[in-house]
Each structure stands twice: as structure tokens, then as C-alpha cells.
Design an enzyme around this catalytic site. Structure first.
Site, PDB file in Angstrom:
ATOM      1  N   HIS A  56      20.216 -32.766  63.244  1.00  0.00           N
ATOM      2  CA  HIS A  56      19.470 -32.515  61.795  1.00  0.00           C
ATOM      3  C   HIS A  56      20.034 -33.658  60.969  1.00  0.00           C
ATOM      4  O   HIS A  56      19.480 -34.639  60.337  1.00  0.00           O
ATOM      5  CB  HIS A  56      19.475 -31.469  60.839  1.00  0.00           C
ATOM      6  CG  HIS A  56      18.898 -31.273  59.645  1.00  0.00           C
ATOM      7  ND1 HIS A  56      17.359 -31.591  59.608  1.00  0.00           N
ATOM      8  CD2 HIS A  56      18.845 -31.335  58.490  1.00  0.00           C
ATOM      9  CE1 HIS A  56      16.827 -31.328  58.485  1.00  0.00           C
ATOM     10  NE2 HIS A  56      17.899 -31.387  57.692  1.00  0.00           N
ATOM     11  N   SER A  91      15.293 -34.410  54.799  1.00  0.00           N
ATOM     12  CA  SER A  91      14.964 -33.033  54.805  1.00  0.00           C
ATOM     13  C   SER A  91      14.430 -32.624  53.591  1.00  0.00           C
ATOM     14  O   SER A  91      13.309 -33.308  53.289  1.00  0.00           O
ATOM     15  CB  SER A  91      16.421 -32.483  54.831  1.00  0.00           C
ATOM     16  OG  SER A  91      16.464 -30.969  55.103  1.00  0.00           O
ATOM     17  N   ASP A 150      16.444 -31.572  66.710  1.00  0.00           N
ATOM     18  CA  ASP A 150      16.700 -30.952  65.190  1.00  0.00           C
ATOM     19  C   ASP A 150      16.265 -29.638  65.567  1.00  0.00           C
ATOM     20  O   ASP A 150      15.506 -29.119  65.587  1.00  0.00           O
ATOM     21  CB  ASP A 150      15.791 -31.637  64.163  1.00  0.00           C
ATOM     22  CG  ASP A 150      16.100 -31.331  62.843  1.00  0.00           C
ATOM     23  OD1 ASP A 150      16.627 -30.235  62.812  1.00  0.00           O
ATOM     24  OD2 ASP A 150      15.824 -31.911  61.960  1.00  0.00           O
TER      25      ASP A 150
END
Length: 401
Positions: A377, A239, A337
Site C-alpha cells: 500500500h 489512499s 495492496d
């Protein structure tokens, strides 16, 4: 009086150290990135919309079992290293596995040798894996310990995965970096009662500076990872950890004491904040919480040119001939995601697909590959399987190609 003061300071620091230790944050509750509950709309939303705030766990809700089964061979052998003294989060976790039982470190074990039987060994004998966590610069529940599940899989001496066993023979150790965090409205702090070294009030570029300082500290302790040594490292980011990894690379050329990685693995990464906000306007306020708006384009690596990235990689050091001038970039993302869209991966990959320009003969050649992973995610690091798989693939490419 001085002795008493030093004693009280030591006790306070020890309390904070235990509070922010990996064990404290490896609780069996479910961690989410702070944007998990955000309702995504393509229409512009008000900056004071509180839909993105993560609700507190109800008192009668049972926690999940995630993170409860980390083996003692991991938890009892992690060293916590402080790379700066201003904040308790300026630290990294270090894990050095025991040496392999029998295989020679200098030989390429299967399956890498089977894939490329005629390819000579890569100049670097062994690699370190260095991980940078996500959490949108601010989540105090997503720290270096988020790498534990992956670490457990990668270091399992009894793994049924032959590629994992091969990776172990080429891995010197593992590092997971903590860095100072920005404020989080769901986790407020009172500056009048919170010690300064526990405050979460960092901003960009302080956060990036922490990552660079951690790398500098690590390489000072392990000089074999610097040019001329027989070890290198792969920088892995999830991320905004991928955001930090790519931006760290671009800033290494201006930093003393930091050699660049041999490869970078970006997992569910954010590479273009302008595009991200166009897709998810509600993220504006969260990004502004840590990064000034005028810096959004500058930290968006997907808006750089290929030649600029390759030149920065070469200028950071370690350039040479043949394979020593090759670098690896593996971009991994899941189409499941819902927090960071697949378009972020495409934007970053297109930098290397569409632009073949060079900034001169000294620029390294970056081999950019794309890998689709499965799950939401955070799933890749929550159980560790997908994150371990993409790390294994990158190491395999570096050692075997």
C-alpha cells in the site's frame, strides 16, 4: 509583560513548527498506515477489537533506511507555507525547481511529441503537481513529507528517464498539503498540556475544508493557475488523499477562489467506504473516528454518477471549448495492496465505464484511465518510483493528447 507574552508565544510556535517540519517527520523509521496491522476478516468484528492498533516499535528494533537519502537540493529548497493559523498542520510544502537548461517551455519535448506529432499544444503551458497524503485521516507519521522521495525523482536534473526530463519542462512546481488530523489511540495527546494548535482532534468535513483552504491559498499566491491563466495543476492523492482529492473536486463548485484541476491522480484510493467496510469490517471504528457514519455514503465518490462528477468539474470553473473542456482522471492501484483492495479502483472506474450520461452540454468530458502499480500500500511513496511513474503518465497525457 506584553512583549514577554509575545516572545513566549513566538518561541512556542517556533518549537511546534520545528517539531512538525518535514525534516522531523523524515526520520529513518518505517511508517505505516494505521490499518497496516489490521487482521482482515470478512466476518463482522467487534468495534472494540484492538487488533488494528499499530504496536510501538520495540526499543531494540533497528530502523530501516527509508527516507534517509533525500538530496539537499530538495530538503534545502522546500518552503513551508501556513495557509491557516488555527493548527500547525494547516500548512503545505512548496518546491519550485530551477528552470530547465535549454528547452523552450512552449514546445512539446519528446517523448510526448513523438506519441502525438500532429496534436496541437494543450492551452495550458505548464502544470503544478499538488499532492495530498494518506494515513486514514489520523496518522501523525504520514504527512506532507511523504512526497519527498517522489519529488526527488521527479526533479532530478540528471534523471536517466527521458519522460521525467520531459515532465520537468512542463512543470511549474510542486505542493504537498498537510491537513488537520483526527485522534489516534496509539499517539494520544493530553489536552491539558498540549497546545491547542498542536491538537489532532479534527473531523470531517473540517479535514476536507483544510484541503480546500490550502488550494484557495495556493491559487491566491499563484493566480496563473486560475481560468485564463497559462498554468494549471494536477491533484494527486494517495489512499484517503485520493478520497480528499475527489471530494474536493465535488465541493469546488460551491467555493470562491478555487479553480479545478486539469487532472486528478488517485493512487491506492478509497472511493466507496460502504464497500470498504463490507470487505474489511474492522475498518468501521477507524472511519468513524474521523467521519460520522451518516456521511460514509456521501463521501463515497464511486456512488456518484458520471454526469454528476463531470458537471461538478465544469461548474467549478475553467470550462471552454475543445481541449479546455477535457479533464483527466488516472486511477492507479496495486494488486499486492492488502490494505485497500483492487475493488475500490474498479468501483471508481465503473462510474465512467458503465455510465455515459451527461447532465447537460456544459459538462466537461473526463478521460478515465487505469494503471496497475507494484508493491504494498505505501510502497509507491516510500521509494517514490511508482508514484513518480503515474504522475509522469498523467502529465504526459495532458500535455500530449
Amino acid at each position: 509583560m506584553k512583549k514577554l507574552t509575545r516572545y513566549l508565544q513566538k518561541q512556542a510556535l517556533q518549537y511546534s513548527d520545528e517539531k512538525y517540519s518535514s525534516a522531523a517527520y523524515l526520520s529513518p523509521r518505517r511508517n505505516h498506515e494505521p490499518q497496516e496491522k489490521l487482521k482482515h476478516h470478512l466476518k463482522t468484528t467487534s468495534s472494540d477489537n484492538n487488533n488494528h492498533l499499530r504496536p510501538k516499535m520495540p526499543p531494540n528494533r533497528k530502523p530501516s533506511n527509508r527516507g534517509a537519502a533525500i538530496p539537499s537540493r530538495i530538503s534545502s529548497n522546500i518552503q513551508r507555507v501556513q495557509y491557516a493559523s488555527e493548527n500547525i498542520l494547516q500548512s503545505y510544502e512548496l518546491f519550485i525547481p530551477p528552470p530547465p537548461a535549454s528547452e523552450s517551455d512552449s514546445a512539446i519535448p519528446p517523448p510526448y511529441s513523438e506519441k502525438h506529432p500532429s496534436t496541437p499544444s494543450f492551452p495550458i503551458k505548464r502544470l503544478w503537481i499538488i499532492f495530498i497524503h494518506g494515513g486514514y485521516f489520523r496518522d501523525p507519521s504520514i504527512l506532507a513529507s511523504s512526497f519527498h522521495a517522489t519529488l526527488s525523482l521527479l526533479t532530478d536534473p540528471n534523471s536517466p528517464d527521458q519522460q521525467i526530463l520531459a515532465l520537468q519542462r512542463h512543470t511549474a512546481g510542486y505542493v504537498s498539503i498537510n491537513y488537520r488530523l483526527a485522534p489516534h489511540e496509539a499517539h494520544p495527546q493530553d489536552p491539558t498540556t498540549t497546545p491547542s494548535y498542536e491538537m489532532r482532534n479534527a473531523r470531517w468535513p473540517e479535514i476536507l475544508g483544510d484541503v480546500l483552504n490550502a488550494l484557495r491559498h495556493f491559487q491566491a499566491k499563484h493566480p496563473s493557475t486560475r481560468p485564463g491563466g497559462d498554468e494549471g495543476y494536477v491533484l494527486v492523492g494517495h489512499s484517503v488523499g485520493a478520497t480528499l482529492a475527489m471530494n474536493a473536486l465535488l465541493h469546488m463548485q460551491n467555493q470562491e477562489g478555487i479553480a479545478p484541476p486539469v487532472g486528478i491522480v488517485g493512487v491506492s484510493g478509497i472511493y466507496d467506504f460502504i464497500r470498504l467496510h463490507e470487505t474489511f469490517p474492522g475498518y468501521d471504528a477507524m472511519t468513524r473516528n474521523a467521519v460520522d457514519e451518516e456521511d460514509w455514503e456521501g463521501i463515497s465518490v464511486a456512488r456518484k454518477r458520471r454526469g454528476e462528477i463531470e458537471a461538478a468539474w465544469a461548474a467549478a470553473g475553467g470550462e471552454g471549448g475543445g481541449k479546455e473542456n477535457k479533464r483527466w482522471l488516472l486511477l492507479a492501484h496495486s494488486k499486492e495492496d492488502t490494505l485497500v483492495d483492487w475493488g475500490q479502483l474498479e468501483a471508481m472506474a465503473n462510474v465512467f465505464k458503465m455510465d455515459s450520461s451527461k447532465d447537460g452540454p456544459a459538462a466537461v468530458t473526463v478521460k478515465c484511465d487505469v494503471e496497475e502499480i507494484k508493491g504494498k500500500h505505501n510502497a509507491c511513496w516510500e521509494d517514490g518510483r511508482e508514484l513518480a511513474r503515474v504522475i509522469e503518465r498523467c502529465v504526459g497525457e495532458i500535455v500530449g493528447v
